[in-house]
Design a protein around this motif. Sequence first.
Motif, PDB file in Angstrom:
ATOM      1  N   THR A 198      -3.487 -11.065  -8.966  1.00 21.43           N
ATOM      2  CA  THR A 198      -4.476 -10.072  -8.550  1.00 21.43           C
ATOM      3  C   THR A 198      -3.908  -8.674  -8.731  1.00 21.43           C
ATOM      4  N   VAL A 210      -5.335  -6.104  -7.167  1.00 17.81           N
ATOM      5  CA  VAL A 210      -5.833  -5.314  -6.043  1.00 17.81           C
ATOM      6  C   VAL A 210      -4.709  -4.690  -5.209  1.00 17.81           C
ATOM      7  N   LEU A 251      -4.492  -0.642  -4.669  1.00 20.20           N
ATOM      8  CA  LEU A 251      -4.690  -0.056  -3.348  1.00 20.20           C
ATOM      9  C   LEU A 251      -3.435   0.651  -2.854  1.00 20.20           C
ATOM     10  N   SER A 253      -6.909   1.246   2.704  1.00 17.55           N
ATOM     11  CA  SER A 253      -6.077   0.808   1.587  1.00 17.55           C
ATOM     12  C   SER A 253      -5.027  -0.193   2.068  1.00 17.55           C
ATOM     13  N   THR A 258      -4.880  -4.143   1.067  1.00 17.22           N
ATOM     14  CA  THR A 258      -3.670  -4.696   0.460  1.00 17.22           C
ATOM     15  C   THR A 258      -3.239  -5.972   1.179  1.00 17.22           C
ATOM     16  N   ALA A 307      -5.795  -8.824   0.256  1.00 22.96           N
ATOM     17  CA  ALA A 307      -5.652  -9.298  -1.122  1.00 22.96           C
ATOM     18  C   ALA A 307      -4.362 -10.086  -1.313  1.00 22.96           C
TER      19      ALA A 307
END
Length: 213
Positions: free
Chosen positions: A69, A71, A75, A104, A108, A111
């Motif tokens: 991922t 993400v 982030l 954020s 994090t 994710a």
Amino acid sequence: MEGVTAVPSPRPEPAGPSRTGRTSLAAALLSGALGAAVALLATRQEWSEGTATVAGGAFPLTAKGSDVTGVPAALAVVGLAALVAVFAVRRAGRLAVSAVLALSGAGTVAAALLGASDSTALDEKAAQASGDASATVGALSHTAWPYVAAVGGLLLLAAGLLALRYGRLWPAMSGRYERGGAPRPRRSAAPADPDRPEELWKALDRGEDPTGA
């Protein structure tokens, strides 16, 4: 009997907000910068490993966090930018940027935890290695790096919460003042030369009296 005037004893002054502001600022800066660095570092490490069956044998496969991922890394960058932007805005703007920093960090964490058990990246690699689109990875295992990325997200979240709570006490960047705190002097335009018509017209355009009267 003479009257006695009661003189109230001075109350001890409570610790000013400046000390709290400095402490919270240092904690937020350390937490935010460290959290972003940890999350970015963790996404570059190996998150999972497994095997794919190729020509009757087992072919080892690995997947980094960035394969699983993107993400957390994205982030983390957003959170780091928000941490810097906190000092460029005031009041409502600072609250909004602080909220972005906190979100954020929370994103994090979410994710990273979701990626800790994800096998999609290795399944895709297994399909490519075997030439079978329906192939899946075998002997799947995960490392601790996704949880390290989650810890980085928690640090970013802590920085955001500190900014939301104590951000009003933090200083803000300003271009209006010099280092000594004195306002920058405004530059005054040079007086127009009466022998040069173009300077007279420029002075008139600026709303000045070219005759100096």
